[in-house]
Design an enzyme around this catalytic site. Structure first.
Site, PDB file in Angstrom:
ATOM      1  N   GLY A   1       2.332   2.337  10.822  1.00  0.00           N
ATOM      2  CA  GLY A   1       3.250   3.470  10.721  1.00  0.00           C
ATOM      3  C   GLY A   1       3.956   3.822  12.023  1.00  0.00           C
TER       4      GLY A   1
ATOM      5  N   HIS B   1      -9.643   1.050   4.920  1.00  0.00           N
ATOM      6  CA  HIS B   1      -8.340   1.255   5.568  1.00  0.00           C
ATOM      7  C   HIS B   1      -8.507   2.191   6.766  1.00  0.00           C
ATOM      8  CE1 HIS B   1      -4.236   2.494   6.284  1.00  0.00           C
ATOM      9  NE2 HIS B   1      -3.889   1.361   5.699  1.00  0.00           N
TER      10      HIS B   1
ATOM     11  N   ASN C   1       0.873  -1.172   0.000  1.00  0.00           N
ATOM     12  CA  ASN C   1       0.000   0.000   0.000  1.00  0.00           C
ATOM     13  C   ASN C   1       0.912   1.224   0.000  1.00  0.00           C
ATOM     14  OD1 ASN C   1      -1.816   2.022   0.399  1.00  0.00           O
ATOM     15  ND2 ASN C   1      -2.543   1.318   2.393  1.00  0.00           N
TER      16      ASN C   1
ATOM     17  N   GLU D   1      -6.877   4.633   7.730  1.00  0.00           N
ATOM     18  CA  GLU D   1      -6.739   6.074   7.429  1.00  0.00           C
ATOM     19  C   GLU D   1      -8.028   6.621   6.818  1.00  0.00           C
ATOM     20  OE1 GLU D   1      -3.043   5.408   5.410  1.00  0.00           O
ATOM     21  OE2 GLU D   1      -2.236   4.833   7.363  1.00  0.00           O
TER      22      GLU D   1
ATOM     23  N   LYS E   1       0.139   4.197  -0.333  1.00  0.00           N
ATOM     24  CA  LYS E   1      -0.501   5.382   0.267  1.00  0.00           C
ATOM     25  C   LYS E   1      -0.220   6.611  -0.614  1.00  0.00           C
ATOM     26  CE  LYS E   1      -0.304   3.120   4.724  1.00  0.00           C
ATOM     27  NZ  LYS E   1      -0.286   3.221   6.174  1.00  0.00           N
TER      28      LYS E   1
ATOM     29  N   GLU F   1      -5.519  -4.941  10.420  1.00  0.00           N
ATOM     30  CA  GLU F   1      -4.486  -3.924  10.600  1.00  0.00           C
ATOM     31  C   GLU F   1      -4.760  -3.143  11.897  1.00  0.00           C
ATOM     32  OE1 GLU F   1      -2.471  -2.723   6.712  1.00  0.00           O
ATOM     33  OE2 GLU F   1      -4.324  -1.582   6.764  1.00  0.00           O
TER      34      GLU F   1
ATOM     35  N   SER G   1       3.299  -2.032  10.314  1.00  0.00           N
ATOM     36  CA  SER G   1       4.750  -2.039  10.534  1.00  0.00           C
ATOM     37  C   SER G   1       5.416  -3.371  10.205  1.00  0.00           C
ATOM     38  CB  SER G   1       5.082  -1.615  11.970  1.00  0.00           C
ATOM     39  OG  SER G   1       4.662  -0.280  12.201  1.00  0.00           O
TER      40      SER G   1
HETATM   41  P1  13P Z   1       2.888   0.441   7.643  1.00  0.00           P
HETATM   42  O1  13P Z   1       3.415  -0.852   7.048  1.00  0.00           O
HETATM   43  O2  13P Z   1       3.613   1.653   7.154  1.00  0.00           O
HETATM   44  O3  13P Z   1       2.744   0.354   9.118  1.00  0.00           O
HETATM   45  O4  13P Z   1       1.383   0.611   7.057  1.00  0.00           O
HETATM   46  C1  13P Z   1       0.514  -0.458   7.142  1.00  0.00           C
HETATM   47  C2  13P Z   1      -0.683  -0.150   6.369  1.00  0.00           C
HETATM   48  O5  13P Z   1      -1.452   0.732   6.714  1.00  0.00           O
HETATM   49  C3  13P Z   1      -0.923  -0.913   5.145  1.00  0.00           C
HETATM   50  O6  13P Z   1      -2.184  -0.671   4.636  1.00  0.00           O
END
Ligand code: 13P
Length: 247
Positions: free
Chosen positions: A170, A94, A10, A96, A12, A164, A210
């Site tokens: 993150g 997601h 992802n 976010e 992002k 997740e 992560s």
């Molecule tokens: P990170 O791997 O940066 O923690 O992000 C995970 C994520 O949100 C994947 O969709």
């Protein structure tokens, strides 16, 4: 039941046309386990370019979509448009989208239904926040989120469920293999009790939060961890190690 290992990157809102194309070219050249399904979640404006650059054995996903095909919805993109650019997957729900942009369970459910009806595969995300975990409500939260998704799925063949935990995204705090396995196992049991035994045993439940080259192997060894959804590390060379984590 053999579930094909699934690894999603992802990206992002990161990268640009040049850097993401270079990343795609390096993946094309990398030695990748053919038994793993790999999908790249590109920023919407780059889907077309990335689809043209990536080897066709890899999938491309949008990171979001709207719940209808066309109309006066400024700034939104539809599954029809995503397909038109050659992508076959979409990431929905997601954390976010839920917590930065305030998407409700209801809206996410409607998006899931529409994306599936248009023939896209859906990577549907669920996960608890830190205060929810600390309050002991992880199961309640992820089951409720999963119910809104499940109520909108007729055919589970094109659904991957991503667990997740928000506190792991993150933050550099990867869930331990035991923490991930515990929730994945409970989600599979929830699917068994609320959907069917066949769906529970066939749906891929992937972990995100992560994941790194250093943490992926042990996580991949857990029996209910069927892959990963990777943010930060999917932009780095170590993503190849994550894709190849399953021994
Ligand atoms: P990170 O791997 O940066 O923690 O992000 C995970 C994520 O949100 C994947 O969709």
């Amino acid at each position: 039941m053999v579930r094909k290992f699934f690894v999603g990157g992802n990206w992002k809102m990161n990268g640009n046309k040049k850097s993401l194309s270079e990343l795609a070219c390096s993946i094309n050249k990398a030695k990748i386990n053919p038994d793993t399904e790999v999908v790249f979640g590109a920023p919407a404006v780059y889907i077309d370019c990335i689809r043209q650059t990536l080897d066709c054995k890899y999938g491309v996903a949008a990171q979001n979509c709207y719940k209808v095909a066309t109309g006066a919805f400024t700034g939104e993109i539809s599954p029809a448009m995503i397909k038109d650019c050659g992508a076959t997957w979409v990431i929905l729900g997601h954390s976010e989208r839920r917590h930065v942009f305030g998407e409700s369970d209801e809206l996410i459910g409607q998006k899931v239904a529409h994306a599936l009806s248009e023939g896209l595969g859906v990577i549907a995300c669920v996960g608890e926040k830190l205060d929810e975990r600390e309050a002991g409500t992880t199961d309640k939260v992820v089951f409720a989120q999963t119910k809104f998704i499940a109520d909108n799925v007729k055919d589970w063949a094109k659904v991957v469920l991503a667990y997740e935990p928000v506190w792991a995204i993150g933050t550099g705090k990867t869930a331990t293999p035991q923490q991930a396995q515990e929730v994945h196992e409970k989600l599979r049991k929830w699917l068994k009790d609320n959907v069917s035994e066949a769906v529970a045993s066939s749906v891929r439940i992937i972990y995100g939060g992560s994941v790194t080259g250093a943490t992926c192997k042990e996580l991949a060894g857990m029996c209910d961890v069927d892959g990963f959804l990777v943010g930060g590390a999917s932009l780095k060379p170590e993503f190849v190690d994550i894709i190849n984590a399953k021994q």
